[in-house]
Motif scaffolding. Structure first.
Motif, PDB file in Angstrom:
ATOM      1  N   ILE A  65     -72.142  38.046  25.096  1.00  0.00           N
ATOM      2  CA  ILE A  65     -73.610  37.625  25.398  1.00  0.00           C
ATOM      3  C   ILE A  65     -73.901  38.597  26.617  1.00  0.00           C
ATOM      4  O   ILE A  65     -73.494  39.164  27.202  1.00  0.00           O
ATOM      5  N   PRO A  66     -75.333  38.752  26.584  1.00  0.00           N
ATOM      6  CA  PRO A  66     -76.161  39.870  27.354  1.00  0.00           C
ATOM      7  C   PRO A  66     -75.554  39.838  28.637  1.00  0.00           C
ATOM      8  O   PRO A  66     -75.817  40.667  29.545  1.00  0.00           O
ATOM      9  N   SER A  67     -75.634  38.410  29.272  1.00  0.00           N
ATOM     10  CA  SER A  67     -75.397  38.295  30.732  1.00  0.00           C
ATOM     11  C   SER A  67     -74.040  38.853  31.132  1.00  0.00           C
ATOM     12  O   SER A  67     -74.090  38.843  32.402  1.00  0.00           O
ATOM     13  N   SER A  68     -73.308  39.103  30.114  1.00  0.00           N
ATOM     14  CA  SER A  68     -71.967  39.548  30.585  1.00  0.00           C
ATOM     15  C   SER A  68     -71.648  41.047  30.659  1.00  0.00           C
ATOM     16  O   SER A  68     -70.695  41.504  31.256  1.00  0.00           O
ATOM     17  N   TRP A  69     -72.674  41.603  30.296  1.00  0.00           N
ATOM     18  CA  TRP A  69     -72.627  43.207  29.859  1.00  0.00           C
ATOM     19  C   TRP A  69     -72.439  43.792  31.174  1.00  0.00           C
ATOM     20  O   TRP A  69     -71.691  44.641  31.401  1.00  0.00           O
ATOM     21  N   SER A  70     -73.186  43.528  32.278  1.00  0.00           N
ATOM     22  CA  SER A  70     -73.135  44.137  33.620  1.00  0.00           C
ATOM     23  C   SER A  70     -71.812  43.819  34.332  1.00  0.00           C
ATOM     24  O   SER A  70     -71.633  44.635  35.043  1.00  0.00           O
ATOM     25  N   SER A  71     -71.328  42.654  34.080  1.00  0.00           N
ATOM     26  CA  SER A  71     -70.137  42.359  34.950  1.00  0.00           C
ATOM     27  C   SER A  71     -68.825  42.633  34.247  1.00  0.00           C
ATOM     28  O   SER A  71     -67.876  42.518  34.644  1.00  0.00           O
ATOM     29  N   LEU A  72     -68.735  43.035  32.858  1.00  0.00           N
ATOM     30  CA  LEU A  72     -67.704  43.753  32.333  1.00  0.00           C
ATOM     31  C   LEU A  72     -66.868  44.537  32.805  1.00  0.00           C
ATOM     32  O   LEU A  72     -67.667  45.597  33.426  1.00  0.00           O
ATOM     33  N   ALA A  73     -65.750  44.569  33.202  1.00  0.00           N
ATOM     34  CA  ALA A  73     -65.068  45.606  33.864  1.00  0.00           C
ATOM     35  C   ALA A  73     -64.866  46.821  32.823  1.00  0.00           C
ATOM     36  O   ALA A  73     -65.117  46.822  31.723  1.00  0.00           O
ATOM     37  N   GLU A  74     -64.739  48.093  33.678  1.00  0.00           N
ATOM     38  CA  GLU A  74     -64.891  49.265  32.848  1.00  0.00           C
ATOM     39  C   GLU A  74     -64.141  49.305  31.799  1.00  0.00           C
ATOM     40  O   GLU A  74     -62.782  48.931  31.602  1.00  0.00           O
ATOM     41  N   ASN A  75     -64.705  49.645  30.483  1.00  0.00           N
ATOM     42  CA  ASN A  75     -63.904  49.640  28.937  1.00  0.00           C
ATOM     43  C   ASN A  75     -63.044  48.479  28.922  1.00  0.00           C
ATOM     44  O   ASN A  75     -62.058  48.794  28.234  1.00  0.00           O
ATOM     45  N   SER A  76     -63.555  47.171  29.512  1.00  0.00           N
ATOM     46  CA  SER A  76     -62.705  45.999  29.066  1.00  0.00           C
ATOM     47  C   SER A  76     -63.102  45.202  27.907  1.00  0.00           C
ATOM     48  O   SER A  76     -62.286  44.392  27.504  1.00  0.00           O
ATOM     49  N   ALA A  77     -64.113  45.578  27.256  1.00  0.00           N
ATOM     50  CA  ALA A  77     -64.470  44.879  26.363  1.00  0.00           C
ATOM     51  C   ALA A  77     -63.797  45.210  24.850  1.00  0.00           C
ATOM     52  O   ALA A  77     -63.815  46.228  24.758  1.00  0.00           O
ATOM     53  N   ALA A  78     -63.015  43.970  24.495  1.00  0.00           N
ATOM     54  CA  ALA A  78     -62.214  44.213  23.213  1.00  0.00           C
ATOM     55  C   ALA A  78     -62.798  44.088  21.970  1.00  0.00           C
ATOM     56  O   ALA A  78     -63.721  43.055  21.624  1.00  0.00           O
ATOM     57  N   PHE A  79     -63.389  45.314  21.643  1.00  0.00           N
ATOM     58  CA  PHE A  79     -64.162  45.419  20.351  1.00  0.00           C
ATOM     59  C   PHE A  79     -63.661  46.551  19.354  1.00  0.00           C
ATOM     60  O   PHE A  79     -63.973  47.541  19.327  1.00  0.00           O
ATOM     61  N   PRO A  80     -62.714  46.126  18.767  1.00  0.00           N
ATOM     62  CA  PRO A  80     -61.701  47.011  17.584  1.00  0.00           C
ATOM     63  C   PRO A  80     -62.686  47.519  16.849  1.00  0.00           C
ATOM     64  O   PRO A  80     -62.275  48.469  16.081  1.00  0.00           O
ATOM     65  N   GLN A  81     -63.821  46.856  16.205  1.00  0.00           N
ATOM     66  CA  GLN A  81     -64.468  47.601  15.220  1.00  0.00           C
ATOM     67  C   GLN A  81     -64.897  48.941  15.446  1.00  0.00           C
ATOM     68  O   GLN A  81     -65.404  49.551  14.486  1.00  0.00           O
ATOM     69  N   LEU A  82     -64.964  49.121  16.838  1.00  0.00           N
ATOM     70  CA  LEU A  82     -65.474  50.741  17.122  1.00  0.00           C
ATOM     71  C   LEU A  82     -64.556  51.646  16.396  1.00  0.00           C
ATOM     72  O   LEU A  82     -64.972  52.633  15.678  1.00  0.00           O
ATOM     73  N   ASN A  83     -63.339  51.321  16.502  1.00  0.00           N
ATOM     74  CA  ASN A  83     -62.253  52.294  15.714  1.00  0.00           C
ATOM     75  C   ASN A  83     -62.427  52.362  14.399  1.00  0.00           C
ATOM     76  O   ASN A  83     -62.096  53.356  13.581  1.00  0.00           O
ATOM     77  N   SER A  84     -62.579  51.161  13.749  1.00  0.00           N
ATOM     78  CA  SER A  84     -62.600  51.056  12.343  1.00  0.00           C
ATOM     79  C   SER A  84     -63.991  51.892  11.908  1.00  0.00           C
ATOM     80  O   SER A  84     -64.043  52.400  10.904  1.00  0.00           O
TER      81      SER A  84
END
Length: 199
Positions: A107-126
């Motif tokens: 959710i957009p409200s979480s973007w500014s508070s996510l810790a550095e490189n902490s978003a688990a988004f494995p789709q990026l590798n694929s």
């Protein structure tokens, strides 16, 4: 052979960009250079996002590389680093797709508070793997032809996107985010001019 090296998602906060997620393919780099190459790619990606206006796209040439950037209206930003042969439209189509999926998952409200490189988004590798061949990727994304209508600003050097008086050499030497090895790696690359600033 055309090549994608890095895909990153950042959030452009006032005055700086925060890392949310990234993926790398450094297989073409010498084993001992990979850490420095990755660190430097991260540095360049962050620098260019910070200097890209909201609601705009640009592709910046630096040496043998292209840095494709898109900052959306909500300040979610995507960066693809490729060689110069990689088609700009395919890179920007990929950025759009990745940002849409990321925004659907976090959710957009979480973007500014996510810790550095902490978003688990494995789709990026694929996606990084799947889009290595732009012809195949392009066949899958032909429906997104409207990107052709989108204005992508092209710059021939990274200096063109820096603020007046700023020099990449100075940013590198002042950076606290780059290790001594990465700064030395950058200087060597600049001197030999074989792979310029990214590796």
């Amino acid at each position: 052979m055309v090549k994608l090296f890095c895909a990153s998602i950042l959030y452009k906060a006032p005055g700086k960009a925060n890392w949310l997620s990234s993926a790398y393919d450094l297989s073409t780099f010498n084993f001992f250079q990979r850490g420095s190459a990755q660190e430097f790619m991260s540095f360049v990606s962050k620098t260019i996002v910070e200097r890209t206006h909201t609601c705009s796209r640009q592709s910046v040439k630096e040496g043998d590389y292209m840095c494709h950037v898109y900052v959306r209206a909500d300040n979610l930003a995507g960066v693809i680093l490729s060689d110069q042969e990689y088609p700009h439209r395919v890179a920007h189509t990929l950025i759009t797709k990745v940002l849409e999926e990321f925004a659907a998952k976090f959710i957009p409200s979480s973007w500014s508070s996510l810790a550095e490189n902490s978003a688990a988004f494995p789709q990026l590798n694929s996606y990084l793997a799947k889009y290595q061949n732009p012809r195949e990727a392009d066949a899958m994304t032909k429906i997104q032809e409207e990107l052709d209508e989108t204005k992508i600003i092209l710059h021939s050097t990274i200096e063109a996107v820096l603020e007046r008086g700023e020099k990449l050499d100075d940013l590198v030497s002042k950076s606290e985010g780059l290790s001594v090895q990465s700064k030395a790696f950058y200087k060597t690359a600049r001197k030999t001019n074989s792979c310029c600033s990214l590796g």
